[in-house]
Scaffold this motif. Sequence first.
Motif, PDB file in Angstrom:
ATOM      1  N   LEU A  96       0.710  -1.250  -0.106  1.00 31.80           N
ATOM      2  CA  LEU A  96      -0.110   0.058   0.005  1.00 31.80           C
ATOM      3  C   LEU A  96       0.939   1.092   0.028  1.00 31.80           C
ATOM      4  CD1 LEU A  96      -2.970  -1.130   2.398  1.00 31.80           C
ATOM      5  CD2 LEU A  96      -2.888  -1.033  -0.059  1.00 31.80           C
ATOM      6  N   GLN A  97       2.275   1.258   0.776  1.00 34.49           N
ATOM      7  CA  GLN A  97       2.825   2.567   0.688  1.00 34.49           C
ATOM      8  C   GLN A  97       3.394   2.480  -0.625  1.00 34.49           C
ATOM      9  OE1 GLN A  97       3.422   4.836   2.503  1.00 34.49           O
ATOM     10  NE2 GLN A  97       2.704   4.317   4.308  1.00 34.49           N
ATOM     11  N   VAL A  98       3.993   1.477  -1.191  1.00 32.13           N
ATOM     12  CA  VAL A  98       4.330   1.536  -2.759  1.00 32.13           C
ATOM     13  C   VAL A  98       3.361   1.994  -3.571  1.00 32.13           C
ATOM     14  CG1 VAL A  98       5.232   0.180  -4.845  1.00 32.13           C
ATOM     15  CG2 VAL A  98       6.021  -0.401  -2.536  1.00 32.13           C
ATOM     16  N   ALA A  99       2.207   1.466  -3.518  1.00 33.45           N
ATOM     17  CA  ALA A  99       0.965   2.051  -4.432  1.00 33.45           C
ATOM     18  C   ALA A  99       0.662   3.691  -4.065  1.00 33.45           C
ATOM     19  CB  ALA A  99      -0.177   1.328  -4.314  1.00 33.45           C
ATOM     20  N   GLY A 100       0.851   3.836  -2.858  1.00 33.65           N
ATOM     21  CA  GLY A 100       0.581   5.488  -2.479  1.00 33.65           C
ATOM     22  C   GLY A 100       1.602   6.129  -3.070  1.00 33.65           C
ATOM     23  N   LEU A 125       0.894  11.235   1.832  1.00 36.35           N
ATOM     24  CA  LEU A 125      -0.240  11.376   2.380  1.00 36.35           C
ATOM     25  C   LEU A 125      -1.252  10.315   1.763  1.00 36.35           C
ATOM     26  CD1 LEU A 125      -2.377  12.948   3.902  1.00 36.35           C
ATOM     27  CD2 LEU A 125      -2.902  14.455   1.781  1.00 36.35           C
ATOM     28  N   ILE A 126      -1.206   9.935   0.666  1.00 31.96           N
ATOM     29  CA  ILE A 126      -2.051   9.001  -0.125  1.00 31.96           C
ATOM     30  C   ILE A 126      -1.568   7.610   0.443  1.00 31.96           C
ATOM     31  CG2 ILE A 126      -2.930   7.768  -2.189  1.00 31.96           C
ATOM     32  CD1 ILE A 126      -2.643  10.552  -3.661  1.00 31.96           C
ATOM     33  N   GLY A 127      -0.368   7.330   0.600  1.00 27.43           N
ATOM     34  CA  GLY A 127       0.075   6.247   0.920  1.00 27.43           C
ATOM     35  C   GLY A 127      -0.346   6.008   2.496  1.00 27.43           C
ATOM     36  N   ASN A 128      -0.368   6.989   3.129  1.00 25.06           N
ATOM     37  CA  ASN A 128      -0.528   6.976   4.786  1.00 25.06           C
ATOM     38  C   ASN A 128      -2.351   6.596   4.715  1.00 25.06           C
ATOM     39  OD1 ASN A 128       1.982   7.238   5.484  1.00 25.06           O
ATOM     40  ND2 ASN A 128       1.475   9.659   6.035  1.00 25.06           N
ATOM     41  N   PHE A 129      -2.918   7.115   4.019  1.00 21.80           N
ATOM     42  CA  PHE A 129      -4.391   6.805   3.876  1.00 21.80           C
ATOM     43  C   PHE A 129      -4.786   5.452   3.470  1.00 21.80           C
ATOM     44  CE2 PHE A 129      -8.128   6.491   0.921  1.00 21.80           C
ATOM     45  CZ  PHE A 129      -9.036   6.865   1.946  1.00 21.80           C
ATOM     46  N   LEU A 130      -3.864   4.767   2.637  1.00 21.42           N
ATOM     47  CA  LEU A 130      -4.090   3.416   2.050  1.00 21.42           C
ATOM     48  C   LEU A 130      -3.798   2.583   3.085  1.00 21.42           C
ATOM     49  CD1 LEU A 130      -3.030   3.611  -1.873  1.00 21.42           C
ATOM     50  CD2 LEU A 130      -5.254   3.341  -0.800  1.00 21.42           C
ATOM     51  N   THR A 131      -2.822   2.945   3.827  1.00 21.25           N
ATOM     52  CA  THR A 131      -2.064   1.967   4.708  1.00 21.25           C
ATOM     53  C   THR A 131      -3.269   1.859   6.053  1.00 21.25           C
ATOM     54  OG1 THR A 131       0.187   2.236   4.292  1.00 21.25           O
ATOM     55  CG2 THR A 131      -0.495   1.511   6.472  1.00 21.25           C
ATOM     56  N   LEU A 132      -3.675   2.952   6.406  1.00 18.45           N
ATOM     57  CA  LEU A 132      -4.781   3.071   7.446  1.00 18.45           C
ATOM     58  C   LEU A 132      -6.141   2.322   7.100  1.00 18.45           C
ATOM     59  CD1 LEU A 132      -4.347   6.547   9.101  1.00 18.45           C
ATOM     60  CD2 LEU A 132      -3.725   4.494  10.041  1.00 18.45           C
ATOM     61  N   VAL A 135      -5.473  -1.413   6.982  1.00 19.70           N
ATOM     62  CA  VAL A 135      -5.583  -2.086   8.513  1.00 19.70           C
ATOM     63  C   VAL A 135      -6.951  -2.180   8.997  1.00 19.70           C
ATOM     64  CG1 VAL A 135      -4.775  -1.776  10.702  1.00 19.70           C
ATOM     65  CG2 VAL A 135      -3.274  -1.230   9.074  1.00 19.70           C
ATOM     66  N   THR A 136      -7.542  -1.098   8.723  1.00 13.71           N
ATOM     67  CA  THR A 136      -9.021  -1.086   8.940  1.00 13.71           C
ATOM     68  C   THR A 136      -9.864  -2.311   8.387  1.00 13.71           C
ATOM     69  OG1 THR A 136      -8.874   1.368   9.415  1.00 13.71           O
ATOM     70  CG2 THR A 136     -10.973   0.186   9.114  1.00 13.71           C
ATOM     71  N   MET A 137      -9.643  -2.612   7.153  1.00 12.54           N
ATOM     72  CA  MET A 137     -10.357  -3.536   6.503  1.00 12.54           C
ATOM     73  C   MET A 137      -9.988  -4.993   6.962  1.00 12.54           C
ATOM     74  SD  MET A 137     -10.771  -2.357   2.487  1.00 12.54           S
ATOM     75  CE  MET A 137     -11.796  -3.525   1.998  1.00 12.54           C
ATOM     76  N   LEU A 138      -8.797  -5.283   7.312  1.00 14.31           N
ATOM     77  CA  LEU A 138      -8.111  -6.716   7.874  1.00 14.31           C
ATOM     78  C   LEU A 138      -8.899  -7.006   9.005  1.00 14.31           C
ATOM     79  CD1 LEU A 138      -4.200  -6.127   7.505  1.00 14.31           C
ATOM     80  CD2 LEU A 138      -5.996  -7.496   5.960  1.00 14.31           C
ATOM     81  N   PHE A 139      -9.280  -5.766   9.911  1.00 15.44           N
ATOM     82  CA  PHE A 139      -9.931  -6.023  10.996  1.00 15.44           C
ATOM     83  C   PHE A 139     -11.561  -6.198  10.807  1.00 15.44           C
ATOM     84  CE2 PHE A 139      -6.111  -4.540  12.979  1.00 15.44           C
ATOM     85  CZ  PHE A 139      -5.979  -5.273  13.931  1.00 15.44           C
ATOM     86  N   ALA A 140     -11.895  -5.316   9.929  1.00 16.68           N
ATOM     87  CA  ALA A 140     -13.367  -5.061   9.352  1.00 16.68           C
ATOM     88  C   ALA A 140     -13.717  -6.506   8.880  1.00 16.68           C
ATOM     89  CB  ALA A 140     -13.552  -4.204   8.568  1.00 16.68           C
ATOM     90  N   THR A 141     -12.850  -7.407   8.187  1.00 19.88           N
ATOM     91  CA  THR A 141     -13.276  -8.433   7.360  1.00 19.88           C
ATOM     92  C   THR A 141     -12.521  -9.863   8.018  1.00 19.88           C
ATOM     93  OG1 THR A 141     -11.197  -8.268   6.091  1.00 19.88           O
ATOM     94  CG2 THR A 141     -13.012  -7.226   5.193  1.00 19.88           C
TER      95      THR A 141
END
Length: 256
Positions: A96-100, A125-132, A135-141
């Motif tokens: 996600l950081q690479v993509a961001g 900024l975009i990398g930090n957003f994608l990382t957060l 992580v949120t989706m890992l716990f949500a799913t």
Amino acid sequence: MRIDISLLPILAAAFMLTFARVGAMVMLLPGLGETNIPVRVKLSIALLLTLIILPLHRADYHVDMNSMAALLVMMVYEILIGIVLGATARVTLAALQVAGAVIAQQLGLGFVTTVDPTQGQQGVLIGNFLTLLGVTMLFATDSHYLVIAALNDSYRIFSPGEVVPSGDVAELATRAFTAAFKIGMQLAAPFLVFGLVFNIGLGVLARLMPQMQVYFVGVPLSILSGFLIFGVVLAAMMGTFLDYFIGVMHQMIPLK
């Protein structure tokens, strides 16, 4: 009535060895091993997981209480195994950081940085957003349960007391890093195409209208168009990342 406590030292040693593996893994896990998570919370989670894992694999620990050197060697091996497991899960977030970073560069936002709350250091900024969001989706799913399953099944791959296979560990690390970079570039592929087409268009426009200030027109338009594309493909990007994370975790779980 007499109570036999002769097994307590062996049980305590097995508990500490299990805690070494679990604790080292928890300290690096996405969502749990972040710098902003209190150390007491990490230790509490590690202790809880140790109490769950120990009864399942107590028989795997053959502890010799007469040799302190052997115990220390086993402790080092357990810590190394925990680091390998936790770092493998942590490297998945690097995609996600690479993509961001690639997306931010294509949108002209590569200079916009903020503090990454997961690592406590500067990041785009975009990398930090994608990382957060990842992580949120890992716990949500409930995908974080796969990490616990990988920890439980790690005893079938890395038996306590055995020498850590350096070749397998190096292969796992190499495969994890290359896969993270590959997935990061795949997630940013739409923006690579957008950046190429958009910059070619600006170059043609600059040749057709030399008196026009292409930079002052192109940068806001690039950011606006990029965010529109970002909003359209975000769901597909995170779905691809989840599939990648689940695939990595399944690779760490041996077949039954």
